[in-house]
Design an enzyme around this catalytic site. Structure first.
Site, PDB file in Angstrom:
ATOM      1  CE  LYS A  40      24.885  -7.273  17.990  1.00 26.93           C
ATOM      2  NZ  LYS A  40      23.875  -7.815  17.046  1.00 26.93           N
ATOM      3  CB  SER A  62      21.217  -8.855  19.693  1.00 32.79           C
ATOM      4  OG  SER A  62      21.790  -8.814  18.408  1.00 32.79           O
ATOM      5  CB  SER A  84      20.132  -8.046  15.829  1.00 34.29           C
ATOM      6  OG  SER A  84      19.710  -9.138  16.591  1.00 34.29           O
TER       7      SER A  84
END
Lengths: 497, 100
Positions: free
Chosen positions: A79, A154, A178
């Protein structure tokens, strides 16, 4: 034979160990799909040259009989909230569009030391603010099960990279769901660890008392392998736990002793898509048939956990994002200014104009909400109240774990939704976290894994469930999750991409 | 601004929060945030329903207190690394507008 990019970690390890192929071939296969499917908008930064060089070095080590670890040579994605030395790191925000860290996050250091190959940095809602990747400064990622839908967020880019086989594993970050919600939306596996189990050092913060770093993988067995590589105390993160790191891969091959699995009533309440409830209950029944006991439990305060979570998250986000001052790094009106033009009257503008141009509307909204709940006159009514409710949540989960070893619940109240469907309505977007956000204030671990597939509007869509345990019960969750995946091979299904 | 559990923010409230948060807003943004922040804070006010009379506050869940490392000297972040991403700097300093 399976294409190398579709391998799980276990398959890739065996393939490399047997000499059936090389890390360079594996890395090339992943990069090829990453480049073919740019339409899915997974990568903010693809590190092709660096990855191929690292793979060649890995192959040399292996040829010399000196691999650094079992995962030496295995490609992964991170990420874009993990700092990577010399590689642009944006946290999904134009605020950090040209930010190049000078050091690696601890998780990245540990994976580097194990020889894993970083393929690139993946898309996310900026600073973790969102559950769909639509709040990225780099456009939304697409769900490979139906590209008109969101992949969740996310950590949406990581989830798509796994589902579309652009990598073998991923590392994400979970503050209120997330990791788990994108795993649920893409038929992949993700582990939100116990708070403090994995170092947060070098990860761009969202809400520091809730943020957790963890594996996102194609199977539960793989999650155990990644967790072992990244878990453990780090002196650079004072909140990281000194609790012993178990050898998680050792627990995932045998079925666990019969467990009491609690179904918390509040997670199966009205408002959850009935097909999600039915799919997750059917998964629970499978575990019951395998010898575990199902019990109904109740944690009434969970109904208010979403409000508690958001107040704390906004407050911590507003504080964390105060560091973006237009002076040290990040977007700034000073960037292209002449030094003579920097007059005293400009100081407020350096802060405010730089910040307003760099942050998205959603991030500004969260900063303002956090500023409000921390401000004089409102601190007691909102922030202090939330800290007290947090105590009730911690105790509520502790009490539930006196009646059950593990809790089983859906991850998301809704199936993957259409891009644009919720983006204009912040409250509707916040409510998508209603089943994941209660876990983070309690600091307990939760493993998200595929529970089944459903047909909706002519497309096949994944449904995820989460196994929640007491603090540091990762080995129990992984053992039970791995057993479930031996009973139900749904996790092996990937969308046709 | 009087404390209230169901806030209905005025434009001035929004501008005050924005100033505290060091954000500049357009007129249109002020209007949008006025509606959205009021709505979202209404959701947050649902916590009023939880009786917290005897509950202490929880700020962290690690159970760890006073985590300190050994007091050993180590090399600090090199100057050039600290300044590497600065929008305006010279060899040794971040450049900022004069404060006084």
């Amino acid at each position: 034979m399976k294409a190398p990019n579709t391998f799980t970690i276990i398959e890739a390890m065996q393939w490399l160990e047997a000499g059936d192929g090389t890390s360079v071939e594996l890395t090339r296969a992943c990069l090829a799909v990453a480049k073919e499917r740019r339409d899915l908008n997974v990568f903010i930064t693809l590190c092709e040259a660096e990855a191929l060089a690292a793979a060649a070095a890995s192959d040399e080590r292996r040829a010399a009989g000196k691999p650094l670890s079992k995962i030496d040579g295995i490609p992964y994605v991170a990420k874009d909230s993990y700092c990577t030395a010399g590689i642009r790191t944006t946290a999904g925000s134009k605020m950090l569009d040209d930010f190049v860290p000078t050091y690696d996050a601890e998780v990245i250091t540990r994976l580097n030391n194990a020889g894993a190959i970083l393929l690139g940095k993946t898309n996310m809602d900026q600073f973790g603010h969102g559950g769909s990747t639509e709040n990225s400064g780099y456009g939304p990622s697409k769900n490979p099960w139906d590209p008109t839908r969101v992949p969740g967020g996310s950590s949406g880019g990581c989830a798509v990279a796994l589902a579309a086989d652009m990598c073998v594993f991923a590392v994400g970050e979970d503050t209120g769901g997330s990791i788990r919600q994108p795993a649920s939306f893409t038929n992949t596996t993700g582990l939100k660890v116990t708070y403090g189990r994995v170092s947060r050092w070098g990860c761009i913060a969202y809400a520091s008392s809730l943020d957790t770093m963890g594996p996102m993988t194609k199977s539960v067995v793989d999650a155990a392998i990644v967790l072992t590589a990244i878990a453990g105390h780090d002196p650079k993160d004072a909140t990281s736990a000194k609790h012993e790191v178990e050898h998680y891969p050792a627990v995932v091959h045998d079925d666990p002793a019969p467990l009491k699995i609690g179904l918390p009533r509040e997670f199966f309440a009205e408002g959850i898509d009935p097909e999600i409830t039915a799919t997750v209950k059917a998964a629970a029944t499978r575990l019951e048939a395998a010898g575990h006991t199902l019990v109904e439990v109740s944690i009434p305060v969970v109904a208010h956990a979403i409000a508690c979570y958001y107040i704390i998250a906004w407050a911590e986000a507003s504080s964390n994002l105060a560091r973006f001052d237009g002076i040290h790094y990040g977007h700034s009106i000073l960037k292209d200014a002449k030094r003579e033009s920097v007059t005293p009257s400009k100081l407020y503008d350096v802060y405010a104009v730089s910040r307003s141009a760099g942050f998205s509307a959603e991030t500004k909204r969260r900063i303002m909400l956090g500023t409000y709940v921390l401000s004089a006159g409102y601190y007691d009514a909102f922030y202090r109240k939330a800290l007290k409710v947090r105590t009730a949540i911690v105790r509520g989960f502790a009490e539930a774990f006196t009646e059950a070893d593990v809790l089983l619940a859906p991850v998301s109240p809704v199936l993957p939704f259409a891009i644009g469907e919720k983006s204009a309505d912040p409250l509707a977007m916040y409510m998508a976290d209603i089943l994941t956000a209660p876990i983070n204030p309690a600091g307990v671990p939760s493993l998200a894994l595929p529970a089944g597939l459903v047909e909706r509007d002519g497309v096949t869509l994944p449904v995820g469930m989460q196994l929640i345990g007491p603090q540091f019960a990762e080995s129990t969750l992984l053992a039970l999750g791995a057993q479930y995946q031996r009973l139900d091979p749904t996790y092996q299904q990937h969308p046709i991409v | 601004m009087e404390p209230t559990s169901r806030p209905n923010l005025t434009r001035d409230d929004v501008l005050h929060i924005a100033q505290l948060a060091r954000l500049t807003l357009t007129d249109a943004e002020v209007g949008t945030f006025q509606t959205e922040l009021s709505e979202v804070l209404g959701m947050a006010a649902a916590l009023d329903a939880v009786d917290t009379t005897d509950l202490p506050e929880t700020a962290q869940v690690t159970g760890q207190v006073n985590s300190v490392r050994d007091d050993e000297a180590a090399a600090p972040l090199p100057l050039e690394d600290a300044l590497a991403n600065a929008p305006m700097s010279d060899d040794h300093n971040f450049i900022v507008p004069a404060v006084l």
